[in-house]
Write a protein that holds these residues in place. Structure first.
Motif, PDB file in Angstrom:
ATOM      1  N   LEU A 127       9.962 -13.451  -3.666  1.00 21.35           N
ATOM      2  CA  LEU A 127       9.276 -13.279  -4.945  1.00 21.35           C
ATOM      3  C   LEU A 127       7.778 -13.082  -4.746  1.00 21.35           C
ATOM      4  CD1 LEU A 127       9.276 -13.245  -8.015  1.00 21.35           C
ATOM      5  CD2 LEU A 127       9.158 -15.760  -7.995  1.00 21.35           C
ATOM      6  N   THR A 128       7.179 -13.844  -3.842  1.00 19.24           N
ATOM      7  CA  THR A 128       5.731 -13.720  -3.592  1.00 19.24           C
ATOM      8  C   THR A 128       5.379 -12.346  -3.061  1.00 19.24           C
ATOM      9  OG1 THR A 128       5.545 -16.087  -3.141  1.00 19.24           O
ATOM     10  CG2 THR A 128       3.776 -14.685  -2.335  1.00 19.24           C
ATOM     11  N   TYR A 164       0.817  -1.212   0.000  1.00 19.53           N
ATOM     12  CA  TYR A 164       0.000   0.000   0.000  1.00 19.53           C
ATOM     13  C   TYR A 164       0.852   1.265   0.000  1.00 19.53           C
ATOM     14  CZ  TYR A 164      -3.732  -3.277   0.635  1.00 19.53           C
ATOM     15  OH  TYR A 164      -4.600  -4.319   0.431  1.00 19.53           O
ATOM     16  N   ILE A 165       2.097   1.171   0.458  1.00 20.34           N
ATOM     17  CA  ILE A 165       3.038   2.279   0.287  1.00 20.34           C
ATOM     18  C   ILE A 165       3.270   2.497  -1.209  1.00 20.34           C
ATOM     19  CG2 ILE A 165       5.391   3.080   0.716  1.00 20.34           C
ATOM     20  CD1 ILE A 165       5.375   1.409   3.279  1.00 20.34           C
ATOM     21  N   PHE A 166       3.479   1.400  -1.928  1.00 23.03           N
ATOM     22  CA  PHE A 166       3.657   1.460  -3.373  1.00 23.03           C
ATOM     23  C   PHE A 166       2.401   2.024  -4.033  1.00 23.03           C
ATOM     24  CE2 PHE A 166       4.260  -1.160  -7.464  1.00 23.03           C
ATOM     25  CZ  PHE A 166       4.973  -0.131  -8.069  1.00 23.03           C
ATOM     26  N   ALA A 167       1.231   1.580  -3.595  1.00 28.72           N
ATOM     27  CA  ALA A 167      -0.041   2.057  -4.170  1.00 28.72           C
ATOM     28  C   ALA A 167      -0.195   3.560  -3.956  1.00 28.72           C
ATOM     29  CB  ALA A 167      -1.212   1.309  -3.551  1.00 28.72           C
ATOM     30  N   GLY A 226      -3.617  -8.114 -12.312  1.00 33.18           N
ATOM     31  CA  GLY A 226      -3.974  -9.428 -12.844  1.00 33.18           C
ATOM     32  C   GLY A 226      -2.747 -10.270 -13.159  1.00 33.18           C
ATOM     33  N   LEU A 227      -1.796  -9.682 -13.867  1.00 32.76           N
ATOM     34  CA  LEU A 227      -0.576 -10.425 -14.219  1.00 32.76           C
ATOM     35  C   LEU A 227       0.251 -10.739 -12.976  1.00 32.76           C
ATOM     36  CD1 LEU A 227       0.496  -8.489 -17.455  1.00 32.76           C
ATOM     37  CD2 LEU A 227      -0.732 -10.676 -17.290  1.00 32.76           C
ATOM     38  N   SER A 228       0.274  -9.822 -12.023  1.00 31.89           N
ATOM     39  CA  SER A 228       1.039 -10.058 -10.791  1.00 31.89           C
ATOM     40  C   SER A 228       0.436 -11.200  -9.980  1.00 31.89           C
ATOM     41  CB  SER A 228       1.069  -8.782  -9.943  1.00 31.89           C
ATOM     42  OG  SER A 228       1.678  -7.722 -10.647  1.00 31.89           O
ATOM     43  N   THR A 281       3.125  -7.084  -3.805  1.00 28.16           N
ATOM     44  CA  THR A 281       3.340  -5.638  -3.719  1.00 28.16           C
ATOM     45  C   THR A 281       2.999  -4.971  -5.044  1.00 28.16           C
ATOM     46  OG1 THR A 281       5.070  -5.859  -2.047  1.00 28.16           O
ATOM     47  CG2 THR A 281       5.081  -3.835  -3.349  1.00 28.16           C
ATOM     48  N   LEU A 282       3.426  -5.577  -6.146  1.00 23.69           N
ATOM     49  CA  LEU A 282       3.116  -5.043  -7.474  1.00 23.69           C
ATOM     50  C   LEU A 282       1.614  -5.122  -7.750  1.00 23.69           C
ATOM     51  CD1 LEU A 282       4.297  -3.859 -10.066  1.00 23.69           C
ATOM     52  CD2 LEU A 282       4.585  -6.205 -10.921  1.00 23.69           C
ATOM     53  N   ALA A 283       0.982  -6.205  -7.314  1.00 23.14           N
ATOM     54  CA  ALA A 283      -0.460  -6.378  -7.536  1.00 23.14           C
ATOM     55  C   ALA A 283      -1.262  -5.295  -6.834  1.00 23.14           C
ATOM     56  CB  ALA A 283      -0.897  -7.757  -7.052  1.00 23.14           C
ATOM     57  N   VAL A 284      -0.943  -5.042  -5.570  1.00 20.25           N
ATOM     58  CA  VAL A 284      -1.664  -4.017  -4.814  1.00 20.25           C
ATOM     59  C   VAL A 284      -1.261  -2.624  -5.271  1.00 20.25           C
ATOM     60  CG1 VAL A 284      -2.045  -3.028  -2.525  1.00 20.25           C
ATOM     61  CG2 VAL A 284      -1.946  -5.504  -2.800  1.00 20.25           C
TER      62      VAL A 284
END
Length: 501
Positions: free
Chosen positions: A398-399, A342-345, A383-385, A404-407
């Protein structure tokens, strides 16, 4: 396409607007009335999301995991289950048991019950804000949620049904916030600032999640799970006090707004700044239902909003459970790691509107193309993440990177379809957001309950893989429809003069 030269009157009007814009921009950001509104809106959404997601983390401490695990059918020695890691610096340990014997299905009901109330007040909130003003509807909605958040521990200890009731009432209060805020921004946001003002306001949702997840974990560990609800509820009540004195329904009604800023906002919205709020025709046009319900751009926004919400709520409500039961992180580490996406978001939600405005201003992308590009980032990206996370198994680094990328990529949604509502029909922004949010937030209780039914005493990688595939497929489908049918052009039925003639 050739453009005809401007008449002298048009040139004067354009130059006047430019001069007013320049004077408005000289106003310090912290005294600019419209950005004080944005700041308070951001804090408001931070509060409501903190109160919404704290249970997602606290439930790990509230549930008796030992009792639940005795009923699970998975085998820790199976290759379909992540092994319990060797404890290093106490980062990963077995969760502490809580007082409640709730299986996955019951946990899904607790997490999802909020949305039974949340969907009910979406449309009424948006429409009432268009008729009577948004300030008090937004503020009282958050106040109701805050008070019932404080009552959550008492309800949980009394009985399960009362807890569900309290969560539903919290949802009723919070349900008005998204559509009401869009109605408020339609009065305050100049067209060239819609992306940034919308993104900064709604970006508080990610900020609240960032703060709530680690703080909830820390509070649970040191003060107990009950303190989580007392603290976050009290902060919400305090926010309401400041909201009452700092925010107003429109520039005309603000007693302390800089005159140049008021003229700039009203002129940019094609309103006569010399007309007082008491003299202005404030008749709210009737919703053109026939035109709205046969509008392709409206359905494009609706479909992608519903699909994106499903994937987002799977992650919002279930990520701490996945971190605990599959990756085996303890409550504090779980909460800290669950907050990282959510920091990334939040960062994405700030960067995307700035980038979009540059691309539109330099005519690299049309407004429609920009909306579609950033909407794709916010839907296809997750979706891809999630597909990647479905196969990353017990590779913790990796997970977590993929989740992190997905959110995080969801943060672009405010520059995509959410700003798009203001593009196509600013006069009915609250109504449209109310409709789309009502329908999309059915996924708020469907996502955790469906996840609970899929897992159903079988906490394995293959069970969660099915959950991730389902969320990914729905996300991508919604974006395909939006790209084909979406538009950022203002729709003819938005014009109140035509509707009232």
């Amino acid at each position: 396409m050739d453009q005809s030269p401007l008449s002298s009157n048009e040139e004067e009007d354009t130059q006047r607007l430019v001069d007013q814009s320049a004077r408005s921009k000289e106003t310090k950001w912290y005294t600019s009335a419209r950005y004080v509104l944005v700041f308070m809106a951001c804090l408001g959404f931070a509060n409501v999301y903190a109160m919404r997601v704290n249970l997602s983390v606290a439930i790990v401490s509230m549930v008796n995991q030992t009792a639940i695990n005795q009923n699970n059918t998975n085998d820790d020695n199976s290759t379909d289950v992540c092994p319990v890691p060797v404890i290093q610096n106490t980062t990963i340990i077995t969760p502490t048991d809580g007082p409640f014997d709730w299986d996955e299905a019951k946990q899904g009901l607790v997490l999802g019950s909020f949305f039974y109330g949340y969907v009910v007040t979406q449309y009424p909130g948006g429409r009432l804000a268009e008729h009577f003003g948004a300030k008090w509807i937004f503020g009282i909605g958050i106040l109701v949620t805050s008070v019932f958040t404080i009552l959550t521990p008492i309800a949980a200890k009394t009985n399960f049904a009362l807890l569900i009731t309290v969560r539903i009432i919290e949802g009723l209060g919070e349900g008005v916030t998204f559509p009401v805020m869009l109605a408020l921004l339609s009065k305050w946001a100049p067209p060239n600032e819609r992306s940034i003002m919308t993104s900064l306001s709604y970006g508080g949702a990610a900020l609240g999640t960032i703060l709530a997840m680690p703080l909830t974990g820390i509070v649970c560990e040191y003060l107990g799970w009950e303190a989580v609800f007392y603290i976050f509820g009290a902060v919400g009540v305090l926010w309401f006090v400041f909201w009452c004195f700092l925010v107003y329904d429109s520039p005309e009604g603000h007693p302390r707004i800089n005159e140049d800023e008021k003229i700039y906002i009203l002129s940019s919205l094609d309103q006569d700044p010399t007309v007082g709020s008491g003299e202005r025709n404030t008749t709210t046009p009737s919703v053109p239902w026939k035109e709205l319900l046969t509008s392709g751009p409206f359905y494009a926004i609706l479909v992608t909003h519903v699909c994106q919400s499903f994937g987002y709520y799977v992650l919002l409500t279930e990520l701490p459970t996945y971190m605990s039961n599959i990756l085996r992180f303890d409550i504090k580490s779980n909460a800290l790691l669950s907050a990282v996406p959510y920091i990334f978001a939040w960062l994405i939600s700030i960067a995307c509107p700035i980038l979009a405005d540059i691309l539109i201003r330099r005519e690299i992308l049309t407004r429609t193309a920009a909306r579609k590009v950033f909407n794709t980032i916010a839907t296809v990206g997750p979706g891809l993440s999630l597909i990647g996370a479905a196969y990353s198994g017990c590779n913790y680094i990796l997970t977590i990177a993929l989740l992190t990328l997905a959110v995080g990529s969801n943060g672009a949604i405010y520059t995509g379809e959410q700003s798009n509502i203001l593009d196509i029909a600013p006069n009915f922004a609250g109504t449209i957001m109310g409709i789309t949010n009502t329908i999309s937030n059915f996924t708020g209780f469907l996502a955790p309950q469906l996840t609970g039914l899929i897992i159903n005493h079988n906490e394995t990688l293959s069970s969660w893989r099915l959950v991730f595939f389902l969320a990914a497929g729905i996300n991508i489908l919604g974006d395909v429809i939006y790209v084909v049918f979406g538009s950022a052009n203002e729709q003819p039925w938005n014009n109140p003069r035509q509707l009232l003639s």
